[in-house]
Design a protein around this motif. Structure first.
Motif, PDB file in Angstrom:
ATOM      1  N   ASP A 176       0.834  -1.198   0.000  1.00 57.79           N
ATOM      2  CA  ASP A 176       0.000   0.000   0.000  1.00 57.79           C
ATOM      3  C   ASP A 176       0.868   1.248   0.000  1.00 57.79           C
ATOM      4  O   ASP A 176       0.612   2.181  -0.722  1.00 57.79           O
ATOM      5  CB  ASP A 176      -0.929  -0.022   1.222  1.00 57.79           C
ATOM      6  CG  ASP A 176      -1.932   1.107   1.190  1.00 57.79           C
ATOM      7  OD1 ASP A 176      -2.528   1.313   0.120  1.00 57.79           O
ATOM      8  OD2 ASP A 176      -2.103   1.782   2.225  1.00 57.79           O
ATOM      9  N   THR A 177       1.924   1.261   0.786  1.00 55.88           N
ATOM     10  CA  THR A 177       2.820   2.401   0.853  1.00 55.88           C
ATOM     11  C   THR A 177       3.526   2.604  -0.475  1.00 55.88           C
ATOM     12  O   THR A 177       3.633   3.719  -0.970  1.00 55.88           O
ATOM     13  CB  THR A 177       3.863   2.216   1.966  1.00 55.88           C
ATOM     14  OG1 THR A 177       3.185   1.957   3.187  1.00 55.88           O
ATOM     15  CG2 THR A 177       4.733   3.432   2.106  1.00 55.88           C
ATOM     16  N   SER A 178       3.955   1.548  -1.090  1.00 54.27           N
ATOM     17  CA  SER A 178       4.661   1.695  -2.359  1.00 54.27           C
ATOM     18  C   SER A 178       3.706   2.156  -3.459  1.00 54.27           C
ATOM     19  O   SER A 178       4.087   2.962  -4.295  1.00 54.27           O
ATOM     20  CB  SER A 178       5.355   0.390  -2.738  1.00 54.27           C
ATOM     21  OG  SER A 178       4.409  -0.618  -2.981  1.00 54.27           O
ATOM     22  N   VAL A 179       2.469   1.673  -3.440  1.00 58.75           N
ATOM     23  CA  VAL A 179       1.500   2.110  -4.451  1.00 58.75           C
ATOM     24  C   VAL A 179       1.166   3.574  -4.253  1.00 58.75           C
ATOM     25  O   VAL A 179       1.132   4.357  -5.206  1.00 58.75           O
ATOM     26  CB  VAL A 179       0.218   1.234  -4.386  1.00 58.75           C
ATOM     27  CG1 VAL A 179      -0.885   1.829  -5.246  1.00 58.75           C
ATOM     28  CG2 VAL A 179       0.518  -0.180  -4.827  1.00 58.75           C
ATOM     29  N   SER A 180       0.931   3.967  -2.994  1.00 58.98           N
ATOM     30  CA  SER A 180       0.606   5.375  -2.746  1.00 58.98           C
ATOM     31  C   SER A 180       1.786   6.281  -3.060  1.00 58.98           C
ATOM     32  O   SER A 180       1.610   7.380  -3.576  1.00 58.98           O
ATOM     33  CB  SER A 180       0.149   5.570  -1.299  1.00 58.98           C
ATOM     34  OG  SER A 180       1.207   5.300  -0.412  1.00 58.98           O
ATOM     35  N   SER A 181       2.988   5.825  -2.782  1.00 60.57           N
ATOM     36  CA  SER A 181       4.144   6.661  -3.112  1.00 60.57           C
ATOM     37  C   SER A 181       4.322   6.764  -4.622  1.00 60.57           C
ATOM     38  O   SER A 181       4.699   7.807  -5.130  1.00 60.57           O
ATOM     39  CB  SER A 181       5.409   6.115  -2.450  1.00 60.57           C
ATOM     40  OG  SER A 181       5.733   4.838  -2.969  1.00 60.57           O
ATOM     41  N   LYS A 182       4.002   5.681  -5.338  1.00 63.30           N
ATOM     42  CA  LYS A 182       4.098   5.741  -6.801  1.00 63.30           C
ATOM     43  C   LYS A 182       3.046   6.686  -7.367  1.00 63.30           C
ATOM     44  O   LYS A 182       3.313   7.454  -8.281  1.00 63.30           O
ATOM     45  CB  LYS A 182       3.924   4.341  -7.400  1.00 63.30           C
ATOM     46  CG  LYS A 182       5.115   3.437  -7.177  1.00 63.30           C
ATOM     47  CD  LYS A 182       4.888   2.075  -7.779  1.00 63.30           C
ATOM     48  CE  LYS A 182       6.059   1.149  -7.524  1.00 63.30           C
ATOM     49  NZ  LYS A 182       5.837  -0.198  -8.061  1.00 63.30           N
ATOM     50  N   LEU A 183       1.825   6.630  -6.784  1.00 70.78           N
ATOM     51  CA  LEU A 183       0.775   7.535  -7.254  1.00 70.78           C
ATOM     52  C   LEU A 183       1.109   8.986  -6.952  1.00 70.78           C
ATOM     53  O   LEU A 183       0.895   9.868  -7.779  1.00 70.78           O
ATOM     54  CB  LEU A 183      -0.569   7.166  -6.623  1.00 70.78           C
ATOM     55  CG  LEU A 183      -1.250   5.926  -7.185  1.00 70.78           C
ATOM     56  CD1 LEU A 183      -2.515   5.624  -6.397  1.00 70.78           C
ATOM     57  CD2 LEU A 183      -1.586   6.127  -8.647  1.00 70.78           C
ATOM     58  N   SER A 184       1.628   9.241  -5.761  1.00 70.45           N
ATOM     59  CA  SER A 184       1.964  10.625  -5.420  1.00 70.45           C
ATOM     60  C   SER A 184       3.136  11.125  -6.261  1.00 70.45           C
ATOM     61  O   SER A 184       3.250  12.318  -6.514  1.00 70.45           O
ATOM     62  CB  SER A 184       2.267  10.758  -3.923  1.00 70.45           C
ATOM     63  OG  SER A 184       3.409  10.008  -3.587  1.00 70.45           O
ATOM     64  N   ALA A 185       3.995  10.226  -6.701  1.00 74.17           N
ATOM     65  CA  ALA A 185       5.099  10.629  -7.568  1.00 74.17           C
ATOM     66  C   ALA A 185       4.574  11.020  -8.945  1.00 74.17           C
ATOM     67  O   ALA A 185       5.163  11.859  -9.622  1.00 74.17           O
ATOM     68  CB  ALA A 185       6.123   9.498  -7.689  1.00 74.17           C
ATOM     69  N   LEU A 186       3.463  10.427  -9.367  1.00 74.95           N
ATOM     70  CA  LEU A 186       2.890  10.750 -10.671  1.00 74.95           C
ATOM     71  C   LEU A 186       2.162  12.093 -10.672  1.00 74.95           C
ATOM     72  O   LEU A 186       1.982  12.703 -11.718  1.00 74.95           O
ATOM     73  CB  LEU A 186       1.913   9.655 -11.102  1.00 74.95           C
ATOM     74  CG  LEU A 186       2.530   8.289 -11.398  1.00 74.95           C
ATOM     75  CD1 LEU A 186       1.421   7.277 -11.693  1.00 74.95           C
ATOM     76  CD2 LEU A 186       3.474   8.376 -12.582  1.00 74.95           C
TER      77      LEU A 186
END
Length: 143
Positions: free
Chosen positions: A34-44
């Motif tokens: 979940d943390t990695s997905v949210s960090s990837k989304l926030s990076a986009l």
């Protein structure tokens, strides 16, 4: 098929501990994912674009508020105008009804007087009717 049951109570406790440790491992894995997905989304997401969207929404919201205020004012104006015109219409209708009653009364009196005069002076009434025939409306056209 035969299912082996634990013969001793400590085997039950150990198997329960194994289950809880595997559950905590899966929760940890889920949290990491979940943390990695949210960090990837926030990076986009570009923060400048988000700020621009926020400003646009605030601008549109302000415009809508102003528009709603103008519509409220217009509705109030329309309501006041309608109330005023309705009052005038009711007053004019009363006047017209009174005039109609007066005209009916005058017509009745005129008919009554004409009938009395034709009974008292039949020859003069006949001559007056013939001389005024051009001025009187012709009631026989409708028949």
């Amino acid at each position: 098929m035969h299912i082996d049951e634990p013969s001793q109570p400590h085997q039950i406790e150990n198997s329960a501990n194994d289950f809880s440790s595997s559950a905590s491992l899966s929760n940890t894995f889920y949290d990491m994912g979940d943390t990695s997905v949210s960090s990837k989304l926030s990076a986009l997401v570009n923060q400048e674009d988000m700020d621009g969207l926020k400003r646009s929404q605030e601008f549109i919201s302000a415009k809508l508020i102003k528009t709603n205020d103008r519509l409220k004012q217009f509705n109030q104006f329309s309501s006041d105008t309608l109330r005023n015109q309705q009052w005038k219409f009711e007053e004019n209708t009363k006047v017209l009804l009174d005039l109609h009653k007066d005209l009916v009364a005058i017509s009745s009196i005129t008919r009554s007087l004409r009938h009395k005069l034709s009974q008292q002076y039949p020859e003069e009434a006949k001559q007056a009717t013939e001389s005024l025939a051009d001025l009187l409306p012709d009631n026989n056209e409708d028949e």
